[in-house]
Scaffold this motif. Sequence first.
Motif, PDB file in Angstrom:
ATOM      1  N   MET A   1      55.185   8.418   4.729  1.00 18.96           N
ATOM      2  CA  MET A   1      56.019   8.306   3.987  1.00 18.96           C
ATOM      3  C   MET A   1      55.474   8.028   2.526  1.00 18.96           C
ATOM      4  O   MET A   1      54.617   7.009   2.541  1.00 18.96           O
ATOM      5  N   ARG A   2      56.124   8.471   1.611  1.00 19.26           N
ATOM      6  CA  ARG A   2      55.583   8.228   0.127  1.00 19.26           C
ATOM      7  C   ARG A   2      56.181   6.876  -0.235  1.00 19.26           C
ATOM      8  O   ARG A   2      56.962   6.122   0.289  1.00 19.26           O
ATOM      9  N   ALA A   3      55.113   6.212  -1.227  1.00 16.71           N
ATOM     10  CA  ALA A   3      55.417   4.733  -1.421  1.00 16.71           C
ATOM     11  C   ALA A   3      56.819   4.774  -2.078  1.00 16.71           C
ATOM     12  O   ALA A   3      57.639   3.691  -1.874  1.00 16.71           O
ATOM     13  N   LYS A   4      57.308   5.638  -3.016  1.00 16.70           N
ATOM     14  CA  LYS A   4      58.632   5.642  -3.720  1.00 16.70           C
ATOM     15  C   LYS A   4      59.763   5.737  -2.489  1.00 16.70           C
ATOM     16  O   LYS A   4      60.716   4.807  -2.649  1.00 16.70           O
ATOM     17  N   ASP A   5      59.399   6.351  -1.534  1.00 16.49           N
ATOM     18  CA  ASP A   5      60.598   6.492  -0.474  1.00 16.49           C
ATOM     19  C   ASP A   5      60.640   5.074   0.199  1.00 16.49           C
ATOM     20  O   ASP A   5      61.823   4.846   0.622  1.00 16.49           O
ATOM     21  N   HIS A   6      59.317   4.776   0.500  1.00 16.71           N
ATOM     22  CA  HIS A   6      59.231   3.400   1.150  1.00 16.71           C
ATOM     23  C   HIS A   6      60.002   2.233   0.482  1.00 16.71           C
ATOM     24  O   HIS A   6      60.839   1.445   0.913  1.00 16.71           O
ATOM     25  N   THR A   7      59.594   2.229  -0.979  1.00 18.04           N
ATOM     26  CA  THR A   7      60.377   1.395  -1.674  1.00 18.04           C
ATOM     27  C   THR A   7      61.854   1.428  -1.821  1.00 18.04           C
ATOM     28  O   THR A   7      62.598   0.370  -1.765  1.00 18.04           O
ATOM     29  N   GLY A   8      62.462   2.703  -1.744  1.00 15.50           N
ATOM     30  CA  GLY A   8      63.867   3.041  -1.591  1.00 15.50           C
ATOM     31  C   GLY A   8      64.416   2.480  -0.404  1.00 15.50           C
ATOM     32  O   GLY A   8      65.607   1.753  -0.328  1.00 15.50           O
ATOM     33  N   LEU A   9      63.605   2.600   0.646  1.00 16.00           N
ATOM     34  CA  LEU A   9      64.277   2.187   1.887  1.00 16.00           C
ATOM     35  C   LEU A   9      64.523   0.657   2.135  1.00 16.00           C
ATOM     36  O   LEU A   9      65.203  -0.122   2.643  1.00 16.00           O
ATOM     37  N   ILE A  10      63.416  -0.071   1.531  1.00 12.87           N
ATOM     38  CA  ILE A  10      63.187  -1.553   1.490  1.00 12.87           C
ATOM     39  C   ILE A  10      64.543  -2.078   0.463  1.00 12.87           C
ATOM     40  O   ILE A  10      65.250  -2.813   0.859  1.00 12.87           O
ATOM     41  N   GLY A  11      64.709  -1.368  -0.680  1.00 16.03           N
ATOM     42  CA  GLY A  11      65.932  -1.805  -1.647  1.00 16.03           C
ATOM     43  C   GLY A  11      67.249  -1.518  -0.804  1.00 16.03           C
ATOM     44  O   GLY A  11      68.052  -2.278  -0.782  1.00 16.03           O
TER      45      GLY A  11
ATOM     46  N   GLU B   1      75.860   3.218  -4.432  1.00 23.97           N
ATOM     47  CA  GLU B   1      74.364   3.845  -4.796  1.00 23.97           C
ATOM     48  C   GLU B   1      73.447   2.791  -4.735  1.00 23.97           C
ATOM     49  O   GLU B   1      73.733   1.700  -5.690  1.00 23.97           O
ATOM     50  N   VAL B   2      72.448   2.892  -4.182  1.00 21.15           N
ATOM     51  CA  VAL B   2      71.151   1.705  -4.530  1.00 21.15           C
ATOM     52  C   VAL B   2      69.952   2.491  -5.162  1.00 21.15           C
ATOM     53  O   VAL B   2      69.590   3.480  -4.889  1.00 21.15           O
ATOM     54  N   LYS B   3      69.631   1.724  -6.264  1.00 25.70           N
ATOM     55  CA  LYS B   3      68.673   2.237  -7.072  1.00 25.70           C
ATOM     56  C   LYS B   3      67.443   0.952  -7.134  1.00 25.70           C
ATOM     57  O   LYS B   3      68.096  -0.080  -7.313  1.00 25.70           O
ATOM     58  N   THR B   4      66.264   1.320  -6.479  1.00 23.41           N
ATOM     59  CA  THR B   4      65.166   0.250  -6.462  1.00 23.41           C
ATOM     60  C   THR B   4      63.821   0.823  -7.235  1.00 23.41           C
ATOM     61  O   THR B   4      63.509   1.895  -7.322  1.00 23.41           O
ATOM     62  N   ARG B   5      63.330  -0.361  -7.871  1.00 22.74           N
ATOM     63  CA  ARG B   5      62.107  -0.037  -8.731  1.00 22.74           C
ATOM     64  C   ARG B   5      61.254  -1.349  -8.380  1.00 22.74           C
ATOM     65  O   ARG B   5      61.626  -2.343  -8.062  1.00 22.74           O
ATOM     66  N   ARG B   6      59.967  -1.195  -8.620  1.00 26.89           N
ATOM     67  CA  ARG B   6      58.925  -2.092  -8.563  1.00 26.89           C
ATOM     68  C   ARG B   6      58.647  -2.664 -10.182  1.00 26.89           C
ATOM     69  O   ARG B   6      57.781  -3.379 -10.368  1.00 26.89           O
ATOM     70  N   GLY B   7      59.196  -2.179 -11.183  1.00 25.25           N
ATOM     71  CA  GLY B   7      59.105  -2.459 -12.272  1.00 25.25           C
ATOM     72  C   GLY B   7      60.152  -1.996 -13.437  1.00 25.25           C
ATOM     73  O   GLY B   7      60.798  -1.068 -12.863  1.00 25.25           O
ATOM     74  N   LEU B   8      59.767  -2.332 -14.741  1.00 26.42           N
ATOM     75  CA  LEU B   8      61.164  -1.515 -15.800  1.00 26.42           C
ATOM     76  C   LEU B   8      60.190  -0.450 -16.391  1.00 26.42           C
ATOM     77  O   LEU B   8      60.778  -0.096 -17.190  1.00 26.42           O
TER      78      LEU B   8
ATOM     79  N   VAL C   1      74.213  -0.977  -6.699  1.00 23.59           N
ATOM     80  CA  VAL C   1      73.308  -2.052  -6.393  1.00 23.59           C
ATOM     81  C   VAL C   1      72.090  -1.713  -6.922  1.00 23.59           C
ATOM     82  O   VAL C   1      71.368  -0.695  -6.525  1.00 23.59           O
ATOM     83  N   SER C   2      71.370  -2.378  -7.839  1.00 21.55           N
ATOM     84  CA  SER C   2      69.878  -2.312  -8.236  1.00 21.55           C
ATOM     85  C   SER C   2      69.141  -3.506  -7.649  1.00 21.55           C
ATOM     86  O   SER C   2      69.480  -4.717  -7.614  1.00 21.55           O
ATOM     87  N   VAL C   3      67.927  -2.905  -7.282  1.00 30.87           N
ATOM     88  CA  VAL C   3      67.154  -4.032  -6.768  1.00 30.87           C
ATOM     89  C   VAL C   3      65.838  -3.858  -7.494  1.00 30.87           C
ATOM     90  O   VAL C   3      65.035  -2.625  -7.532  1.00 30.87           O
ATOM     91  N   LEU C   4      65.183  -4.887  -7.957  1.00 32.11           N
ATOM     92  CA  LEU C   4      63.832  -5.021  -8.640  1.00 32.11           C
ATOM     93  C   LEU C   4      62.892  -5.667  -7.729  1.00 32.11           C
ATOM     94  O   LEU C   4      63.225  -7.000  -7.381  1.00 32.11           O
ATOM     95  N   LEU C   5      61.833  -5.001  -7.123  1.00 31.31           N
ATOM     96  CA  LEU C   5      60.928  -5.860  -6.129  1.00 31.31           C
ATOM     97  C   LEU C   5      59.809  -6.244  -6.934  1.00 31.31           C
ATOM     98  O   LEU C   5      59.492  -5.589  -7.841  1.00 31.31           O
ATOM     99  N   GLY C   6      58.991  -7.188  -6.508  1.00 29.45           N
ATOM    100  CA  GLY C   6      57.738  -7.563  -6.781  1.00 29.45           C
ATOM    101  C   GLY C   6      56.434  -6.559  -6.388  1.00 29.45           C
ATOM    102  O   GLY C   6      56.936  -5.577  -5.625  1.00 29.45           O
ATOM    103  N   SER C   7      55.523  -7.047  -6.477  1.00 23.95           N
ATOM    104  CA  SER C   7      54.461  -6.050  -6.027  1.00 23.95           C
ATOM    105  C   SER C   7      54.421  -6.104  -4.552  1.00 23.95           C
ATOM    106  O   SER C   7      55.029  -6.906  -3.632  1.00 23.95           O
ATOM    107  N   PRO C   8      53.934  -4.902  -3.798  1.00 24.58           N
ATOM    108  CA  PRO C   8      54.084  -4.637  -2.368  1.00 24.58           C
ATOM    109  C   PRO C   8      53.377  -5.757  -1.613  1.00 24.58           C
ATOM    110  O   PRO C   8      52.309  -6.215  -2.106  1.00 24.58           O
ATOM    111  N   GLN C   9      54.090  -6.052  -0.710  1.00 22.39           N
ATOM    112  CA  GLN C   9      53.498  -7.486   0.122  1.00 22.39           C
ATOM    113  C   GLN C   9      53.129  -6.758   1.556  1.00 22.39           C
ATOM    114  O   GLN C   9      53.805  -6.163   2.134  1.00 22.39           O
ATOM    115  N   HIS C  10      51.786  -7.303   1.703  1.00 23.82           N
ATOM    116  CA  HIS C  10      51.241  -6.784   3.167  1.00 23.82           C
ATOM    117  C   HIS C  10      51.860  -7.575   4.365  1.00 23.82           C
ATOM    118  O   HIS C  10      51.750  -7.198   5.446  1.00 23.82           O
TER     119      HIS C  10
END
Length: 125
Positions: A1-11, A52-59, A99-108
């Motif tokens: 899964m692409r990182a962008k898709d994974h980020t979207g699912l988390i959001g 509609e959910v929009k998720t980013r890891r930065g601006l 809903v917009s979700v701004l996430l921090g850096s990926p967490q292991h």
Amino acid sequence: MRAKDHTGLIGEEKAADFLQEAGHRILDRRWRCKTGELDLVTLHDGELVAVEVKTRRGLGYGHPLEAVTAQKLQRLQRLITEYASAHNMWALPRRVDAVSVLLGSPQHSGDEEVLELDYLKDLRG
């Protein structure tokens, strides 16, 4: 899964948790039909809601809600009407939220940090 898709699912997961705490009942996640997809479909205060959910890891690409354009809102309004038809829910009033979700850096550890979560109710194009 692409990182962008994974980020979207988390959001979407973080948004669903937030909405449930706010009194929404989640009816569907990633509902698809031949004309598009709704991230979340909920029932809230007697209304059928497309979220509609929009998720980013930065601006770097702007605030997530900037991606919810008037054209996208029109499409979401059509899709929630299609959902109502497909699920025999015509009698319910409908609306579109975001809903917009701004996430921090990926967490292991798997526990993602939400830096900011914004909720807009009843958007109109």
